[in-house]
Scaffold this motif. Structure first.
Motif, PDB file in Angstrom:
ATOM      1  N   LYS A  18       0.882  -1.171  -0.320  1.00  0.00           N
ATOM      2  CA  LYS A  18      -0.014  -0.124   0.187  1.00  0.00           C
ATOM      3  C   LYS A  18       1.285   1.088   0.142  1.00  0.00           C
ATOM      4  O   LYS A  18       2.244   1.179   0.795  1.00  0.00           O
ATOM      5  N   TRP A  34       0.388   5.343   1.395  1.00  0.00           N
ATOM      6  CA  TRP A  34       0.262   6.094   2.934  1.00  0.00           C
ATOM      7  C   TRP A  34       0.510   7.133   2.374  1.00  0.00           C
ATOM      8  O   TRP A  34       1.321   7.601   2.020  1.00  0.00           O
ATOM      9  N   VAL A  67       4.554   1.784   9.251  1.00  0.00           N
ATOM     10  CA  VAL A  67       4.135   1.162   8.366  1.00  0.00           C
ATOM     11  C   VAL A  67       5.802   0.536   7.020  1.00  0.00           C
ATOM     12  O   VAL A  67       5.538   0.120   6.151  1.00  0.00           O
ATOM     13  N   ASP A  73       4.898  -1.104   3.486  1.00  0.00           N
ATOM     14  CA  ASP A  73       4.713   0.379   2.623  1.00  0.00           C
ATOM     15  C   ASP A  73       5.064   1.485   2.573  1.00  0.00           C
ATOM     16  O   ASP A  73       6.346   1.068   2.996  1.00  0.00           O
ATOM     17  N   VAL A 120       5.087   5.509   1.998  1.00  0.00           N
ATOM     18  CA  VAL A 120       4.767   6.524   2.659  1.00  0.00           C
ATOM     19  C   VAL A 120       5.265   7.779   2.101  1.00  0.00           C
ATOM     20  O   VAL A 120       6.352   7.957   1.540  1.00  0.00           O
ATOM     21  N   VAL A 170      -3.550   4.704   1.063  1.00  0.00           N
ATOM     22  CA  VAL A 170      -4.404   5.554   2.766  1.00  0.00           C
ATOM     23  C   VAL A 170      -3.903   6.332   3.237  1.00  0.00           C
ATOM     24  O   VAL A 170      -2.580   7.272   3.293  1.00  0.00           O
ATOM     25  N   ALA A 197      -5.344  -0.409   8.788  1.00  0.00           N
ATOM     26  CA  ALA A 197      -5.347  -0.127   7.411  1.00  0.00           C
ATOM     27  C   ALA A 197      -5.042  -1.039   6.635  1.00  0.00           C
ATOM     28  O   ALA A 197      -5.900  -1.705   5.230  1.00  0.00           O
TER      29      ALA A 197
END
Length: 284
Positions: A5, A7, A24, A29, A31, A81, A236
């Motif tokens: 993901k 973020w 995170v 993931d 960021v 997210v 999340a």
């Protein structure tokens, strides 16, 4: 296999934002972290992790918010997210704070959140997926003396998120409002907390005591920020995330006390509560 993901986390330079960013990245993931200045210096704190991209953002600047989000999309291609974390506290009796002090708190905590959310939503709507996570507070669920004005900004965040959850559900987008209790961060430091310039002696036994308590408990709060960050990752990745997520036993206890008192008020005033409908409605 875990789907990676991306973020977008506001206010990532310290406090919850910094801790969530760290967790995170550790989870694998990507960021996009927003900071007020020196993004290169921020990235260096994470060993120049290629999964981290930092952008400058003052959330009160709507144009800058749109540009930061577009930059993030250009860099990583998507935002899965959004964590609206940027904000600060205002410790003051309702009467004490100046209009300017209150407006500034709302500009960051409410309108700043709206600026970023409105900048991200067109992309989430296009991809028909995403999760908006707004950070509220224990003070957004139940009022405390000394925190009424700050808490009112978080009450606003609670209401905004509830409406977002209803509006976005048909589009495949989730919205959750997280209400942390007292966590061991820098929230009570001068960097994150403003105290009203005006002090009224008549509030010495209420707000005055709260000012003393805030100083005494700073860095001694019961909540663990690293455990909070893991809760965000769990949230999340949930298929059915909640609209409301209180974090910390202090928040849970406070909310249960409020709802119990509310139920008692309804019972005590039931005839008045139900006695205001038109007669034809009551007859039906």
């Amino acid at each position: 296999m875990k789907t990676q993901k991306t973020w977008f986390i506001t206010g990532a330079s310290r406090g919850f934002g910094h801790t969530i960013t760290k967790a995170v990245l550790a989870s694998g993931d990507k960021v996009v972290a927003t900071v007020r200045n020196t993004p290169d210096e921020f990235i260096s704190q994470f060993d120049n992790n290629p999964n981290l991209y930092a952008v400058i953002l003052d959330v009160t600047n709507e144009t800058q918010a749109r540009a930061a989000v577009a930059d993030a999309i250009g860099h990583f291609g998507k935002i899965d997210v959004l964590v609206n974390n940027a904000g600060y506290g205002l410790l003051s009796a309702v009467e004490e704070a100046t209009t300017e002090e209150v407006k500034k708190n709302y500009e960051v905590n409410v309108f700043g959140l709206l600026n970023v959310t409105k900048a991200v939503l067109p992309y989430m709507r296009k991809q028909r997926s995403g999760h908006i996570i707004n950070i509220s507070s224990i003070g957004g669920l139940s009022a405390y003396f000394g925190w009424g004005l700050y808490g009112s900004t978080k009450f606003a965040v609670e209401g905004i998120t509830e409406a977002l959850a209803l509006e976005l559900a048909p589009l495949g987008i989730h919205a959750t409002v997280v209400a942390p209790g007292f966590f061991r961060t820098n929230f009570l430091d001068e960097s994150s907390l403003t105290r009203s310039s005006n002090v009224i002696d008549d509030y010495a036994d209420t707000v005055g005591k709260m000012r003393e308590i805030a100083t005494q408990i700073n860095r001694k709060q019961p909540g663990d920020p690293e455990k909070l960050a893991q809760a965000f990752i769990t949230l999340a990745n949930a298929e059915r995330p909640p609209v409301h997520l209180p974090l910390g036993t202090d928040t849970l206890n406070r909310f249960r006390e409020k709802t119990a008192a509310f139920e008692q008020d309804i019972e005590d005033w039931y005839e008045v509560v139900t006695g205001t409908d038109h007669d034809d409605v009551q007859a039906a």
